[in-house]
Design an enzyme around this catalytic site. Structure first.
Site, PDB file in Angstrom:
ATOM      1  N   ASN A  37      53.819  64.866  50.232  1.00  0.00           N
ATOM      2  CA  ASN A  37      55.030  65.015  51.378  1.00  0.00           C
ATOM      3  C   ASN A  37      55.632  63.901  51.177  1.00  0.00           C
ATOM      4  O   ASN A  37      55.379  62.931  52.519  1.00  0.00           O
ATOM      5  CB  ASN A  37      55.462  65.726  52.335  1.00  0.00           C
ATOM      6  N   HIS A 122      52.499  80.544  61.769  1.00  0.00           N
ATOM      7  CA  HIS A 122      53.213  79.350  61.997  1.00  0.00           C
ATOM      8  C   HIS A 122      54.066  79.930  63.015  1.00  0.00           C
ATOM      9  O   HIS A 122      55.069  80.638  62.552  1.00  0.00           O
ATOM     10  CB  HIS A 122      54.568  78.225  61.096  1.00  0.00           C
ATOM     11  N   ARG A 147      49.293  80.165  65.437  1.00  0.00           N
ATOM     12  CA  ARG A 147      50.355  78.750  66.003  1.00  0.00           C
ATOM     13  C   ARG A 147      51.712  78.981  66.842  1.00  0.00           C
ATOM     14  O   ARG A 147      52.012  80.155  66.034  1.00  0.00           O
ATOM     15  CB  ARG A 147      50.102  77.204  64.806  1.00  0.00           C
ATOM     16  N   TYR A 159      59.610  69.109  66.205  1.00  0.00           N
ATOM     17  CA  TYR A 159      58.715  69.516  65.429  1.00  0.00           C
ATOM     18  C   TYR A 159      58.373  71.089  65.862  1.00  0.00           C
ATOM     19  O   TYR A 159      57.700  71.592  66.132  1.00  0.00           O
ATOM     20  CB  TYR A 159      57.530  68.965  65.561  1.00  0.00           C
ATOM     21  N   ASP A 211      50.162  72.577  67.856  1.00  0.00           N
ATOM     22  CA  ASP A 211      50.390  71.001  67.477  1.00  0.00           C
ATOM     23  C   ASP A 211      50.440  70.306  68.084  1.00  0.00           C
ATOM     24  O   ASP A 211      52.151  70.420  68.153  1.00  0.00           O
ATOM     25  CB  ASP A 211      50.731  71.473  65.491  1.00  0.00           C
ATOM     26  N   HIS A 213      51.105  66.972  67.400  1.00  0.00           N
ATOM     27  CA  HIS A 213      51.541  66.187  65.560  1.00  0.00           C
ATOM     28  C   HIS A 213      51.683  65.058  66.568  1.00  0.00           C
ATOM     29  O   HIS A 213      53.324  63.821  66.830  1.00  0.00           O
ATOM     30  CB  HIS A 213      53.206  66.928  65.540  1.00  0.00           C
ATOM     31  N   GLU A 237      45.845  70.368  68.573  1.00  0.00           N
ATOM     32  CA  GLU A 237      45.875  69.611  67.028  1.00  0.00           C
ATOM     33  C   GLU A 237      46.713  68.120  67.295  1.00  0.00           C
ATOM     34  O   GLU A 237      47.764  67.724  67.679  1.00  0.00           O
ATOM     35  CB  GLU A 237      46.622  70.764  66.036  1.00  0.00           C
ATOM     36  N   GLU A 263      44.749  65.841  59.697  1.00  0.00           N
ATOM     37  CA  GLU A 263      45.719  66.021  58.406  1.00  0.00           C
ATOM     38  C   GLU A 263      45.782  64.713  57.253  1.00  0.00           C
ATOM     39  O   GLU A 263      46.522  65.031  56.443  1.00  0.00           O
ATOM     40  CB  GLU A 263      46.810  67.173  58.972  1.00  0.00           C
ATOM     41  N   ARG A 284      40.573  68.783  59.644  1.00  0.00           N
ATOM     42  CA  ARG A 284      41.504  69.438  59.014  1.00  0.00           C
ATOM     43  C   ARG A 284      41.787  68.302  57.732  1.00  0.00           C
ATOM     44  O   ARG A 284      42.972  68.082  57.234  1.00  0.00           O
ATOM     45  CB  ARG A 284      42.289  68.839  60.098  1.00  0.00           C
ATOM     46  N   HIS A 313      43.877  71.598  56.523  1.00  0.00           N
ATOM     47  CA  HIS A 313      46.061  71.361  57.147  1.00  0.00           C
ATOM     48  C   HIS A 313      46.107  72.278  55.688  1.00  0.00           C
ATOM     49  O   HIS A 313      45.378  72.042  54.372  1.00  0.00           O
ATOM     50  CB  HIS A 313      45.695  69.753  56.400  1.00  0.00           C
ATOM     51  N   ASP A 317      54.213  71.750  51.882  1.00  0.00           N
ATOM     52  CA  ASP A 317      54.331  70.857  51.039  1.00  0.00           C
ATOM     53  C   ASP A 317      52.758  70.410  50.837  1.00  0.00           C
ATOM     54  O   ASP A 317      52.948  69.028  49.908  1.00  0.00           O
ATOM     55  CB  ASP A 317      54.228  69.573  51.564  1.00  0.00           C
ATOM     56  N   GLU A 340      45.044  76.861  57.724  1.00  0.00           N
ATOM     57  CA  GLU A 340      45.863  76.525  57.723  1.00  0.00           C
ATOM     58  C   GLU A 340      47.042  76.992  56.724  1.00  0.00           C
ATOM     59  O   GLU A 340      46.789  77.199  55.405  1.00  0.00           O
ATOM     60  CB  GLU A 340      47.116  75.867  58.424  1.00  0.00           C
ATOM     61  N   TRP A 403      56.714  60.817  64.459  1.00  0.00           N
ATOM     62  CA  TRP A 403      56.861  61.845  64.818  1.00  0.00           C
ATOM     63  C   TRP A 403      55.890  62.981  63.867  1.00  0.00           C
ATOM     64  O   TRP A 403      54.588  62.616  63.824  1.00  0.00           O
ATOM     65  CB  TRP A 403      57.902  62.001  62.852  1.00  0.00           C
TER      66      TRP A 403
HETATM   67  O1  EZ4 Z   1      54.212  67.473  59.379  1.00  0.00           O
HETATM   68  O2  EZ4 Z   1      52.545  68.456  56.340  1.00  0.00           O
HETATM   69  O3  EZ4 Z   1      50.167  71.180  61.071  1.00  0.00           O
HETATM   70  N1  EZ4 Z   1      50.619  71.117  60.120  1.00  0.00           N
HETATM   71  C1  EZ4 Z   1      51.996  69.827  59.768  1.00  0.00           C
HETATM   72  C2  EZ4 Z   1      53.112  69.533  58.543  1.00  0.00           C
HETATM   73  C3  EZ4 Z   1      52.591  68.724  58.425  1.00  0.00           C
HETATM   74  C4  EZ4 Z   1      53.487  68.175  57.385  1.00  0.00           C
HETATM   75  C5  EZ4 Z   1      54.362  66.748  56.900  1.00  0.00           C
HETATM   76  O4  EZ4 Z   1      54.418  66.613  55.230  1.00  0.00           O
HETATM   77  O5  EZ4 Z   1      51.056  69.165  60.854  1.00  0.00           O
HETATM   78  O6  EZ4 Z   1      53.994  70.679  59.049  1.00  0.00           O
HETATM   79 CO    CO Z   2      50.011  69.021  61.360  1.00  0.00          CO
END
Ligand code: EZ4
Ligand code: CO
Length: 403
Positions: A37, A122, A147, A159, A211, A213, A237, A263, A284, A313, A317, A340, A403
């Site tokens: 991605n 999600h 999630r 996010y 998550d 992130h 996560e 991931e 993951r 994961h 994407d 997921e 991010w």
């Molecule tokens: O941000 O796949 O758990 N899922 C994630 C995804 C990632 C994207 C990044 O390309 O964290 O949403």
């Molecule tokens: Co994630």
């Protein structure tokens, strides 16, 4: 069974996907997912310029040898671009191996160890009420795991929020990365309230995930884990950026909330310490990003030795080919945890026909030979590549954050 043709196709039916197509002299066609991605064309060029020429004339049944040839042969080891390219070749070769004997890949991996693959959906929302309602919708449609991500009050975006009303949210946005603002204190104050409300309204009869992130420090992650302990999370996560594997020792000292990570990993070396020191509960790694079925299977076997289960994961994407490849492993391994699943936006279904279907909170593979996903090259050509970036994150003072 020699490889006579290798082609890389980039298409954007809703979002960018990179597909490797290998053809053998007896007319078998195998597909691998090479999507990374936001950096799609790096993998496309790596395959086209450096890998495809090596594949012509090779015996398609020598999957292990081809994996080692590409890994050791590059001299430059690991990294997401290299490992996604190797992963695409590996999955395409497993696809061919299955099609050559008319059997689904999981049958070549020893057959099914469970009836289906339990997935988590999600749920998200602009506030707590919206998120609870969204999670309830997943439970009503049979999901056993959800999630939850919600907009943090005071932040413009967060996010994990779904754009529009589709079943997926698609993080790769525009022609330039979107700038988002992050506030750890606001986040840490908010998430326990969100999770408490979800349990309060929807109960404990399902698995609940969240998550972070990669945005916290180990101590912040410990605090969040501790605050969420009463709500019996399935996992938190990506609490911290996990290239610092030893940092997870610190998180572990402070909380018994289960931890999932991996991931963005691409080899077994990225999680060796996390697994062997039992610093995580779920690994993951995604099949297309971690060197395909051959290498991901080794990671999962290592994890099994230490009681770590899998939680691959599965974002939008990763193409349906990558998702299906994960499902063949999920259904056959000993230490499956959860998968997921975000599904894919239209018109991805014009290009990919997935050989799996949803029922009762699980995905079920069909008995189609190989990986079992059909790819329509003509349809792919109708949706040319579009440059797209994931967002970037800054603190309120303008400093870059994760991010
Ligand atoms: O941000 O796949 O758990 N899922 C994630 C995804 C990632 C994207 C990044 O390309 O964290 O949403
Ligand atoms: Co994630």
């Amino acid at each position: 069974m020699r490889i006579v043709d290798a082609e890389v196709i980039v298409t954007c039916p809703g979002r960018n996907y990179v597909t490797l197509e290998l053809t053998t002299d007896d007319g078998i066609v195998g597909y691998g997912d090479a999507t990374l991605n936001g950096r799609e064309l790096a993998v496309e060029a790596y395959l086209r310029e450096h890998v495809c020429p090596l594949l012509i004339g090779r015996d398609a049944s020598r999957i292990n040898d081809t994996w080692q040839y590409l890994y050791r042969g590059a001299y430059w080891r690991r990294g997401p671009v290299t490992m996604t390219a190797i992963g695409a070749v590996d999955v395409a070769l497993w696809d061919i191996a299955g099609k050559a004997v008319g059997r689904p890949v999981y049958q070549l991996l020893g057959g099914a160890a469970r009836d289906g693959v339990t997935i988590y959906g999600h749920a998200s929302g602009a506030d707590i009420a919206e998120t609870v309602a969204d999670a309830a919708r997943f439970l009503q449609s049979g999901y056993r795991a959800v999630r939850v991500q919600a907009k943090v009050p005071g932040l413009e975006s967060t996010y994990g929020l779904r754009a529009g009303t589709g079943l997926t949210y698609e993080p790769a946005g525009g022609d330039l990365p979107a700038d988002e603002v992050w506030d750890t204190e606001a986040y840490l104050d908010f998430v326990p309230k969100l999770v408490a409300a979800v349990r309060d309204e929807l109960g404990y009869g399902f698995h609940l995930l969240h998550d972070a992130h990669h945005r916290l420090t180990p101590l912040e992650a410990g605090r969040l884990g501790k605050a969420l302990e009463p709500y019996r999370m399935f996992w938190i996560e990506d609490a911290t950026p996990a290239e610092d594997q030893a940092a997870f020792r610190l998180i572990r000292q402070h909380t018994v909330t289960p931890l999932a990570v991996g991931e963005v990993f691409n080899t077994i070396w990225d999680c060796q310490q996390l697994i062997s020191e039992r610093l995580i509960d779920y690994i993951r790694t995604a099949v297309p990003h971690a060197g395909g079925i051959t290498h991901t299977r080794r990671i999962f076997d290592l994890a099994d030795l230490y009681g770590v289960r899998t939680g691959s994961h599965g974002p939008g994407d990763v193409s349906p080919i990558g998702i299906a490849a994960a499902l063949h492993l999920d259904v056959s391994i000993a230490n499956f945890g959860i998968q997921e699943y975000m599904s894919h936006l239209e018109p991805a279904n014009e290009v990919f026909t997935p050989g799996y279907r949803y029922a009762d909170g699980m995905l079920h593979l069909s008995d189609e030979p190989g990986i079992g996903v059909r790819f329509d090259k003509q349809a792919a050509k109708r949706y040319p590549y579009q440059r797209r970036y994931l967002p970037v994150n800054r603190l309120r003072d303008g400093s870059m954050h994760n991010w």
